[in-house]
Structure formats: C-alpha cells, structure tokens
Design a protein around this motif. Structure first.
Motif, mmCIF file in Angstrom:
data_model
loop_
_atom_site.group_PDB
_atom_site.id
_atom_site.type_symbol
_atom_site.label_atom_id
_atom_site.label_comp_id
_atom_site.label_asym_id
_atom_site.label_seq_id
_atom_site.Cartn_x
_atom_site.Cartn_y
_atom_site.Cartn_z
ATOM 1 N N GLY A 1 0.787 -1.215 0.000
ATOM 2 C CA GLY A 1 0.000 0.000 0.000
ATOM 3 C C GLY A 1 0.820 1.265 0.000
ATOM 4 O O GLY A 1 0.475 2.238 -0.663
ATOM 5 N N ARG A 2 1.916 1.267 0.788
ATOM 6 C CA ARG A 2 2.797 2.431 0.814
ATOM 7 C C ARG A 2 4.152 1.994 1.343
ATOM 8 O O ARG A 2 4.260 1.032 2.117
ATOM 9 C CB ARG A 2 2.224 3.554 1.673
ATOM 10 C CG ARG A 2 2.235 3.312 3.178
ATOM 11 C CD ARG A 2 1.658 4.509 3.918
ATOM 12 N NE ARG A 2 1.908 4.492 5.345
ATOM 13 C CZ ARG A 2 1.089 3.968 6.254
ATOM 14 N NH1 ARG A 2 -0.045 3.396 5.870
ATOM 15 N NH2 ARG A 2 1.404 4.005 7.553
ATOM 16 N N VAL A 3 5.183 2.693 0.906
ATOM 17 C CA VAL A 3 6.542 2.424 1.368
ATOM 18 C C VAL A 3 7.218 3.757 1.625
ATOM 19 O O VAL A 3 7.118 4.684 0.807
ATOM 20 C CB VAL A 3 7.356 1.609 0.333
ATOM 21 C CG1 VAL A 3 8.745 1.316 0.877
ATOM 22 C CG2 VAL A 3 6.639 0.320 -0.042
ATOM 23 N N CYS A 4 7.897 3.850 2.755
ATOM 24 C CA CYS A 4 8.596 5.083 3.117
ATOM 25 C C CYS A 4 10.037 4.726 3.477
ATOM 26 O O CYS A 4 10.293 3.679 4.097
ATOM 27 C CB CYS A 4 7.921 5.756 4.304
ATOM 28 S SG CYS A 4 8.618 7.359 4.758
ATOM 29 N N VAL A 5 10.983 5.561 3.071
ATOM 30 C CA VAL A 5 12.374 5.396 3.469
ATOM 31 C C VAL A 5 12.557 6.079 4.819
ATOM 32 O O VAL A 5 12.198 7.251 4.981
ATOM 33 C CB VAL A 5 13.332 6.011 2.435
ATOM 34 C CG1 VAL A 5 14.779 5.778 2.849
ATOM 35 C CG2 VAL A 5 13.071 5.439 1.052
ATOM 36 N N ILE A 6 13.089 5.359 5.792
ATOM 37 C CA ILE A 6 13.381 5.946 7.102
ATOM 38 C C ILE A 6 14.865 5.724 7.392
ATOM 39 O O ILE A 6 15.454 4.741 6.965
ATOM 40 C CB ILE A 6 12.521 5.325 8.226
ATOM 41 C CG1 ILE A 6 12.738 3.811 8.318
ATOM 42 C CG2 ILE A 6 11.047 5.639 8.001
ATOM 43 C CD1 ILE A 6 12.026 3.157 9.494
ATOM 44 N N GLY A 7 15.479 6.668 8.081
ATOM 45 C CA GLY A 7 16.894 6.497 8.363
ATOM 46 C C GLY A 7 17.550 7.755 8.859
ATOM 47 O O GLY A 7 16.904 8.624 9.460
ATOM 48 N N GLU A 8 18.836 7.867 8.574
ATOM 49 C CA GLU A 8 19.649 8.953 9.117
ATOM 50 C C GLU A 8 19.710 10.163 8.200
ATOM 51 O O GLU A 8 20.531 11.058 8.401
ATOM 52 C CB GLU A 8 21.078 8.431 9.377
ATOM 53 C CG GLU A 8 21.133 7.355 10.452
ATOM 54 C CD GLU A 8 22.522 6.790 10.671
ATOM 55 O OE1 GLU A 8 22.819 6.382 11.806
ATOM 56 O OE2 GLU A 8 23.309 6.754 9.697
ATOM 57 N N PHE A 9 18.834 10.224 7.230
ATOM 58 C CA PHE A 9 18.825 11.361 6.319
ATOM 59 C C PHE A 9 18.230 12.583 7.012
ATOM 60 O O PHE A 9 17.333 12.451 7.849
ATOM 61 C CB PHE A 9 18.015 11.019 5.068
ATOM 62 C CG PHE A 9 18.345 9.679 4.482
ATOM 63 C CD1 PHE A 9 19.593 9.435 3.945
ATOM 64 C CD2 PHE A 9 17.409 8.650 4.487
ATOM 65 C CE1 PHE A 9 19.902 8.196 3.411
ATOM 66 C CE2 PHE A 9 17.708 7.416 3.964
ATOM 67 C CZ PHE A 9 18.961 7.178 3.428
ATOM 68 N N ALA A 10 18.716 13.735 6.633
ATOM 69 C CA ALA A 10 18.205 14.979 7.207
ATOM 70 C C ALA A 10 16.706 15.077 6.956
ATOM 71 O O ALA A 10 16.236 14.950 5.826
ATOM 72 C CB ALA A 10 18.924 16.179 6.595
ATOM 73 N N GLY A 11 15.946 15.268 8.035
ATOM 74 C CA GLY A 11 14.501 15.399 7.918
ATOM 75 C C GLY A 11 13.758 14.088 8.112
ATOM 76 O O GLY A 11 12.532 14.075 8.161
ATOM 77 N N SER A 12 14.481 12.979 8.237
ATOM 78 C CA SER A 12 13.809 11.685 8.414
ATOM 79 C C SER A 12 13.770 11.278 9.881
ATOM 80 O O SER A 12 12.699 11.075 10.452
ATOM 81 C CB SER A 12 14.514 10.594 7.606
ATOM 82 O OG SER A 12 13.989 9.319 7.919
ATOM 83 N N ASN A 13 14.947 11.157 10.495
ATOM 84 C CA ASN A 13 15.051 10.787 11.905
ATOM 85 C C ASN A 13 14.287 9.508 12.215
ATOM 86 O O ASN A 13 13.645 9.376 13.237
ATOM 87 C CB ASN A 13 14.552 11.934 12.816
ATOM 88 C CG ASN A 13 14.973 11.718 14.260
ATOM 89 O OD1 ASN A 13 16.016 11.117 14.524
ATOM 90 N ND2 ASN A 13 14.166 12.197 15.190
ATOM 91 N N TRP A 14 14.343 8.559 11.280
ATOM 92 C CA TRP A 14 13.750 7.218 11.463
ATOM 93 C C TRP A 14 12.232 7.253 11.640
ATOM 94 O O TRP A 14 11.647 6.295 12.145
ATOM 95 C CB TRP A 14 14.402 6.481 12.644
ATOM 96 C CG TRP A 14 15.852 6.223 12.430
ATOM 97 C CD1 TRP A 14 16.905 6.938 12.906
ATOM 98 C CD2 TRP A 14 16.423 5.165 11.636
ATOM 99 N NE1 TRP A 14 18.095 6.412 12.477
ATOM 100 C CE2 TRP A 14 17.828 5.306 11.699
ATOM 101 C CE3 TRP A 14 15.878 4.118 10.897
ATOM 102 C CZ2 TRP A 14 18.705 4.444 11.046
ATOM 103 C CZ3 TRP A 14 16.749 3.255 10.252
ATOM 104 C CH2 TRP A 14 18.145 3.415 10.325
ATOM 105 N N GLN A 15 11.611 8.317 11.219
ATOM 106 C CA GLN A 15 10.159 8.429 11.324
ATOM 107 C C GLN A 15 9.539 8.415 9.927
ATOM 108 O O GLN A 15 10.123 8.936 8.977
ATOM 109 C CB GLN A 15 9.755 9.727 12.033
ATOM 110 C CG GLN A 15 10.269 9.842 13.463
ATOM 111 C CD GLN A 15 9.667 8.806 14.378
ATOM 112 O OE1 GLN A 15 8.472 8.524 14.300
ATOM 113 N NE2 GLN A 15 10.487 8.233 15.252
#
Length: 966
Positions: free
Chosen positions: A278-292
């Motif tokens: 249904g949906r896929v999101c990249v989470i991680g150490e990228f600026a603006g992500s913060n694993w959320q």
C-alpha cells in the motif's frame, strides 16, 4: 449510575476485544479486582491462530511488582511452564479468542506486605509449550494495573498493543479518510479529543467518548485524549502517520533494483520491488527523516504497481547512512541489494582489528539496517585482469575462515597463501562469506546476498585478499547458498506469514513450503521471474565488484519446482526443468565474466550431470566413502573409481573429486576410530593412521582432473566433523568451531603428509606431466578393487606415463601389474630407478605401502617440501645436545626454516636477533616431541629486509646459536 458505567465499560471492552490482541474487564483494573482477560489470536504473532482443533491452551502468568528489576523479572509465578491444570487452562470463546479469569488479583498471586503489583505479565501457550502466543515482536504481553482511586484515562480505539509500554496497533491512513476514536475514564469527567491540538470532540460528565473525524492534513499526526475532573487533569497521546495517496511515477531511466548512486556523489535512487504493497517510506539517518515515517520520504509507485522508488538528495560524499524501508506503516526491512548492513545482535562481537571503525548501530532502532555510502573508499587492483588457471588442472583448497585462522579475517588469511602454494594449490574455495545470520557459522544460513560478512573483515580487505591470491596465481571461488535464505532476508520478510512463521503465499521469490527434502530455511522458487532476476544480479555482483573467479553453488540439485518431499530418489532423477534453470544461470555467469568457474554441488542423475558438464559446468565429486573405507582397510566398498570422470562416461574432466570436504568425515579420524587391524598391524594406531592417509592421498592426487582438499587434510587433521568444543563428538556439533592446528606442521609424521602433497603438487604442474593430469587425451586405466590397487596414466604419445600402486590391505601382497612401456622407470617419491624389460611385473607391497612410478626422470625438479639444500642431521642426537640448522641459508628470498633434531621430548624456545644482537621476537616457544621438526621463520620479525640475523635455539639445558642470511 454505577451499573450504567459498568455497562459502558463492558461494551467498550467487548468492541476492543474483537479487534485487538488483549482486552480486559474492567479496563482499568486494580490489585483487588476480579479481571477477565481476553486474547484474540488473530493479532500479535498469531501463533495460536486456528489452534482450537489441535488442543487446549494454557496461561503462563506472573506479575511485575515494585520489587522487579525490569519487565523480564516476573514475580509470583503460580504455575510452572509445563503445568497443564484446570487452574491455568484458558477458555475457548470461538473465532480464535480465549479468555482467562483471575479472582482478586492480589490474592491470586499471593502478594503480601508492602509489595504491590504494577503489571500482570502473561503468555498463552499450547499444552506442550512449543506454540506460544505473544506480541507481534515476539515479546511478553502485559496488563497495567492501577492503584487507589485516582483519575485514569485511556484510549480504547485505536487499539493498543500490550507491550510493557503500550503502543498503538498499526494505523494506516491517507488524507481524506476518517479515523474511529474512542476513549474512557474511570470517573465522570470532561473528556476531550484533540488531533494536532485541534479539539474534535468533547463530552461533559462522561466516562466514554467517541469520534470519527476526517484526516485532512498529511504528515505526523498527534492524537490526544484528555480527562478533566476538577483540578485533576489526565491525558494519553499517540502519534501516527497520515499519508498522501502514493505518487504514481515511472522508474527513472537507467536505474535497477537496489541502490543506484548518482555520479555527483550527493544523490541515490532507491528502487524496491514490492508488488501489492500500500505504501513504502524510506526511514533512516537522512536529514529530515530521523527514522520516522515522513511524507518527504514517501516512495513513488510505478504505474504497474510493482516498484517503489525514491531519490534521496543532499548526501555528504563518503558518509555512511543507515536506513530501512517502512512498508505499510508496520514492517521494517533492509535493502535486499545492500552491500553493507548493521546487525544489532552480532556486530558488537566483531573486533576492531578485524573491522576497524565499524559504524555503530543507530540508537533506538530495531532490526537489521542497511548502509549506503556515496564516494565510498575505492580499492585499486594490482591485478586488474587475472589469467585464471585451466579448470582441468585446478587444485582447490576448501576452507572455512573461522576454523582456519584464529583471527578469522582476510588480513591474516592472505599470509597463508605461500603455505598453500607450496602444495600446488591454485584455487581457494571459501565457504559462504556473504552476510549470514550470526557470526560464527558455516555460512549456509544466508540473509543478505550482496554484502560480505563483517565477521571476516571489510569490503576492501576482502578485495585485497583476492588481489593477493591473483598475484600468486590462485583463483578465488566463492561458496554460495542460493537455494534458500533465512527469514532475515528482506525478500522473505516483505511477504511473511507470522502465524505459520514462514513465507506467505503471495511471496514473489519463495515457495511457502520446500519442494525437496534437503531444503533448510526458506526455499527459493527458481522458476519465478523475480527469483531469476535476483539470482543473476547476485552472480554478476561478486564477479564484477570483487573479481572472484567463480562459484561453488551449494545444493544446486534443489533448484527445481519438481515436488520430491519424502522421495530423495525422485529428487536425484533427471529433471529437464532444473537443467534449463542451470543452463540459464551459467549463461548469465559467463556473460558477466567469461571463463569463470561454475562448480555445482549436485549429486543428481549421471545423465543430468554429464549434460551440464558438456555445457561447461563442473561438479563436486564426493569420493569420501570409498577413500575412507580403503584407508581404514575395509575393502568391500573401497573402489574409488567413481572419482574419475572417465568412469562416469564424461567427455570432459569437469569432476572436482575430493576425499574430504566440509560435509564429510575426516580420513584420519575414521582411521583412528574405525580402522581395521590384523595381528600387529593396527590402523587405529595414530602413526599408522597417518601413514594410511598418505596412501590414500597418493592415489587421490594421481587422478587426473581438478581436485579439492579440505583444510588441514594435508596435515592429517584428526578431529571429527562432529567434534564439540567440550571435547565430545555429537551430531549436533557439526557446525561448531573446530580446533585450529597449525602446530601440526611442526610434527614430523604430519609434516611428512604435507611433503607428499607438495611432491604430488609439483608433479601435477611439471612441464612433463601437466597435460597428463589435465586429461588432455590421457589414457586412464585402473584396478581399484580389493587390497592391491593400481592406476595407470599414459599420454597419447606414451612420452609421459605414470603408474601408482598401493596396498590397502592388512598384510603383504604380491601382484602382477603392467607398466605402460618398458625402459627406465623412476620411483618418484623416493628418487630411485628401476629398469623395466617386460611390461608385466610382480610388485610386492607391505600393508600401507605405495609407490608412484614415472617413466620420466624428474630429479631436476625440486620435489623437496622446502628446498633441495635442506641439510641432513644425525638420526640420533646425543643427550643434552640440540642439533639445529637453518635452511636455505642464505635464503635468497625463499621461506627460511629452522631444522631441529631433538634427543627427547621437551620444551623448545627459538628466538631471532638482528646482526647487532638486538632481540626481534620469538619464533617458537612450546613443547616438541623427540625427533626432527621444521620451524618456519616468520618474516614479520625481519620485515623481509636482507641482511644478517641470529637464531638462538634452547632445548632443555642445551643452547645453539645459528647465523641466518636473508
């Protein structure tokens, strides 16, 4: 009013119980309350889903009190794990729901005094305890208890997962959808519901509240329930993600599955094949992500619905970024094509010496995370275009890095290559070294197929090892298991059935259940297009990125969809679909790197292996049983002629024959423990057992075609394949660590085995015989039945002939054998000559005796294990005297050895000093048996610098100092 409140609570509980793992009546239970606990097996790990017809279900229960050290410290557990009584039996309610009632919680658990209960901890289990209903993360379930008469408030919908710190079940919402919300308080209060601080519903003097607002804004959303009772204000908050509908966009040009690096080194495009998600999101150490989960990192979906992709910008070149994919808001997986991962369970045990500056696992995260790195440090190859040895002449050395060198890393492994080269090894076959579960493993439990396992070192140290191998003329063969994978593999996890703990029916890559009886873990479907694509990418990757020279494909017979569970014979029969699969993969391998080796662990019908051999593939040729039977002196099943490709009717010598492998019992171990005996001749005697292994090796190494040697076989390794670390032997210890015995090289009787391997290696690669052992028009004749065995090789022109004879029996045997031609013959191993005037000759051999005859004089070829100038010492040294010398001396760039002849067993110390007498290090310090020993001089003490050095040898009360010139 009290009855109305109870009815409201019951209705709320009843609704919640239909859609959550655990529900309770009452919702806000206190220590002295009676409580009804309801479990719905449709949620959590679903272990007991549809279990009702199998048997009864029991509760394992305890409490977390103020005296507990943490959530795992259960107190006052009333029932043993194995206890199945009426008191802990759960009641089945139908529809996969069970209930359990506790009357007066404090009394039930016998909690007294000032100790008080904070949580009930519980699990529901099958009668035998093998099936356990838990939280979806596999953890224990908890029910919070409340003390006194204070105000309590809680959400009843969205439903909460019963972790020690409860979290909501997955909330999957997009802009424009509504969300059902309900909450309750234990006292009439003003109840307020907020979304992102906006009031959406209020209820005065109420114990329940409901709302169904529309979600109009995408992004992280905060839901708050507040209860106000006079000056007492209590609240509960949860956050969840509201997504925009997936953006539909085609894949950018030139990208493919995995991590696609942009030439500017600040961008990557991630591509994930995940149909029907249904949906896929990249989470991680990228600026603006913060694993959320974040709308800025939501992946685009391709118009066909199969692929998800996202271009990540603003990356710092050379920086490692950890990341995962969050699928449908709940599932976190790594990148299947990642070339490096971080493991929260095992990385902590990898030393800095093996993997310097290993990136720390990101705090607060769970599961394996992937790494991407733009402008990663490159490796400069010194041998960019390696000329591979002829596959017909391969001498393969199979090893497990973990059990070969104590440091278990590539840096140290490359220091062993000269040792291997001296016995004629021209190919190293390394048991699987792509990322596998755990650290200490054989490697046949693969998880990530593109990443080298960090337990053996860094990416570039692996490349350097391969480069050094190539500089010494040695090919590198990667053992790889592509038949199956563990559940840690993202391809398995993406489509997973947690109720059955196996891959789901809609998994594009895997079968739900294996198609053949030898499978372990989860079975790849090699007829599926996604699996074919993935496998070819794996094959291409290691050939191009690491310049390996080929693969040994584990369990290649399993690459079939023909169902043979319970029928091993059927699995081995000719399978046209399997043949087609392997021809396709072989074509892909040759397209990626022409001339690379494809060695199959097949063990299928000879017709099938012959067809694939004619196509160019090679095959493991297991001759362990026949060779060990012969070596042990049990002759009924000792004919090892199946190790010859001609016996199988193959046109090409594509059979990699072996006496031992990682999968087979060791020859010397079997000799010592199961060898035959007659009179004074007992194969179980260690000295005899070792000599018998030489007898077997003389025949094995005289066979034409490629050969494989298992690590330390050249030293008579005598620990069972099932050796346990406590010294016992047990089948359960097969993959356990084994003793590393480099000291065997310093024992004369084992060193003699090494010398035999070296001499036979020299023979196999001599200019006079290399074409014979490559089976280039070689005539192969043999008599390998019975005690007296012989094998005859002759070149087409009869210019190079070999005859090996050996007595595998227990008594002296005389037998007539036919030499290929008359004339002068050379007994190769003892450098003597005989004149053959008639081809038929009687040969008498003592038990265990063997002779390798050549019709060519090879005295001009160095067949000594170290150097033809090795000095001789008296057979019997005088007591209190140490006889020691260094050879070759001057070393002239060769490996130098100290030769010591001891009159009695005892401690020996050998130290090295520079020309001025400054100590450089200890070459050896240990106990040696009486007799001759050769101790290698490690050049790390001299840095290989030419000049004068002194060697001091102390044995007992005797000392000798020797000059060494490098």
């Amino acid at each position: 009013m009290k009855k109305v409140y109870l009815l409201q609570f019951f209705l709320l509980f009843f609704c919640a119980a239909k859609a959550q793992l655990l529900g309770t009546t009452p919702q806000f239970a206190r220590e002295t309350d009676n409580i009804i606990i309801t479990m719905d097996a449709n949620f959590g790990n679903k272990a007991l889903l549809n279990y009702a017809n199998t048997g009864d279900v029991y509760v394992h229960v305890g409490v977390i009190t103020n005296l507990s050290t943490g959530p795992a410290d259960w107190k006052h557990v009333p029932f043993e794990w194995s206890s199945n009584t009426a008191q802990n039996k759960a009641s089945y309610l139908g529809n996969n729901k069970y209930s359990f009632t506790i009357n007066n919680i404090r009394s039930f658990f016998n909690v007294t005094g000032t100790e008080y209960i904070q949580n009930i901890a519980l699990l529901f289990r099958s009668g035998n305890g093998n099936t356990v209903q838990r939280n979806s993360n596999g953890g224990d379930m908890y029910i919070k208890l409340y003390g006194g008469d204070s105000l309590v408030v809680g959400l009843t919908q969205p439903y909460m997962q019963p972790y020690f710190v409860p979290i909501p079940e997955t909330i999957s919402k997009t802009v424009g959808e509504t969300i059902a919300i309900s909450g309750a308080a234990n006292k009439p209060s003003t109840l307020n519901l907020y979304i992102n601080d906006n009031l959406v519903q209020t209820a005065a003097a109420a114990t329940v509240i409901t709302a169904n607002p529309v979600l109009n804004v995408a992004g992280n959303t905060r839901l708050k329930l507040e209860a106000v009772n006079g000056t007492d204000v209590r609240s509960q908050e949860i956050t969840f993600m509201v997504n925009n509908a997936a953006n539909i966009a085609p894949l950018p040009a030139g990208v493919r599955d995995g991590i696609n690096y942009n030439p500017n080194n600040t961008e990557v495009t991630l591509v994930l094949y995940a149909p029907n998600k249904g949906r896929v999101c990249v989470i991680g150490e990228f600026a603006g992500s913060n694993w959320q989960e974040n709308t800025a990192f939501q992946m685009n979906k391709t118009p066909d619905g199969n692929y998800w992709w996202k271009t990540i910008t603003g990356l710092t070149p050379g920086t490692e970024y950890a990341f995962q994919y969050l699928v449908d808001g709940t599932l976190k997986v790594g990148e299947p094509y990642a070339e490096k991962i971080l493991d929260p369970w095992n990385d902590q045990y990898i030393s800095a010496a093996t993997y310097p500056n290993l990136k720390a696992y990101p705090a607060g995260q769970t599961g394996i995370v992937s790494i991407l790195q733009t402008a990663a440090p490159a490796y400069t190859w010194t041998i960019p275009n390696f000329s591979r040895p002829d596959k017909r002449s391969l001498m393969v050395y199979e090893l497990l890095v973990r059990d070969f060198i104590a440091t278990h890393n590539w840096q140290t492994l490359k220091d062993t290559l000269d040792y291997l080269k001296r016995i004629g090894i021209n190919a190293i076959e390394i048991m699987p070294f792509n990322e596998f579960d755990g650290n200490e493993s054989w490697g046949y439990n693969p998880a990530y197929f593109f990443a080298p396992d960090k337990y053996y070192g860094t990416k570039n140290s692996l490349k350097q090892f391969i480069d050094v191998c190539h500089s010494k003329g040695m090919a590198v063969v990667m053992d790889i298991a592509l038949n199956h994978s563990t559940g840690s593999n993202p391809l398995a996890a993406l489509y997973w059935n947690s109720a059955t703990n196996e891959t789901a029916a809609d998994n594009p890559w895997f079968n739900v259940t294996a198609r053949h009886p030898f499978n372990v873990f989860h079975d790849f479907n090699h007829e599926a297009a996604p699996t074919k694509y993935f496998t070819k990418r794996v094959i291409e990757h290691w050939l191009k990125e690491y310049k390996i020279d080929g693969y040994r494909y584990d369990l290649s017979k399993g690459f079939t969809q023909t169902y043979s569970i319970g029928n091993e014979a059927l699995m081995a029969q000719y399978d046209a679909s399997r043949v087609a699969i392997w021809k396709d993969y072989y074509n892909a391998q040759q397209a990626a790197a022409t001339g690379t080796y494809a060695i199959l662990e097949h063990f299928a019908d000879n017709q099938e292996e012959k067809e694939l051999s004619d196509y160019g593939m090679m095959f493991w040729g297991n001759s362990n049983h026949a060779f060990t039977e012969a070596s042990m002196g049990w002759l009924d099943q000792s004919n090892f002629s199946w190790g010859l490709h001609t016996t199988r009717g193959w046109a090409n010598p594509n059979l990699v024959t072996y006496m031992e492998s990682h999968d087979e019992e060791r020859v010397v171990y079997k000799n010592i423990n199961f060898g035959n005996a007659s009179g004074n001749y007992n194969i179980r005697d260690t000295a005899t057992a070792l000599k018998r292994s030489q007898l077997a090796a003389a025949f094995f190494l005289s066979m034409p075609g490629p050969k494989l040697i298992w690590q330390f076989g050249e030293l008579g390794y005598d620990y069972s394949i099932n050796y346990c670390e406590n010294g016992t032997v047990n089948n359960d210890c097969r993959t356990n660590k084994k003793p590393i015995r480099w000291d065997y090289l310093q024992q004369a009787r084992r060193y003699n085995i090494y010398k035999l391997y070296q001499k036979m290696g020299t023979l196999r690669f001599s200019t006079a015989y290399q074409h014979v052992f490559a089976a280039q028009n070689t005539q192969i004749e043999h008599g390998l039945d019975g005690a007296f065995k012989w094998m005859r090789l002759r070149s087409a022109s009869d210019t190079s002939c070999l005859l090996v004879v050996g007595n595998f029996g227990l008594s002296t045997v005389t037998q007539q054998v036919n030499f290929p031609v008359t004339g002068n013959w050379f007994s190769y191993l003892d450098s003597t000559f005989i004149s053959i005037t008639a081809t038929a000759q009687n040969v008498t051999l003592a038990p265990g005796e063997y002779i390798v005859y050549l019709n060519r004089n090879l005295l001009n070829i160095n067949t000594n294990p170290v150097d033809p100038e090795e000095p001789e010492e008296p057979e019997e040294p005088v007591a209190n005297e140490v006889l020691a010398s260094v050879f070759p001396n001057p070393s002239a760039g060769k490996q130098a050895y100290i030769k010591i002849n001891l009159p009695a067993s005892g401690r020996v110390q050998a130290s090295i000093f520079d020309g001025s007498g400054r100590p450089l290090g200890t070459i050896y310090d240990g106990t040696l048996a009486r007799g001759v020993h050769n101790l290698p001089v490690n050049t790390r003490y001299t840095n290989a610098m030419k000049g004068l050095y002194w060697i001091k040898v102390v044995a007992g009360s005797a000392t000798k100092t020797i000059k060494l010139v490098l």
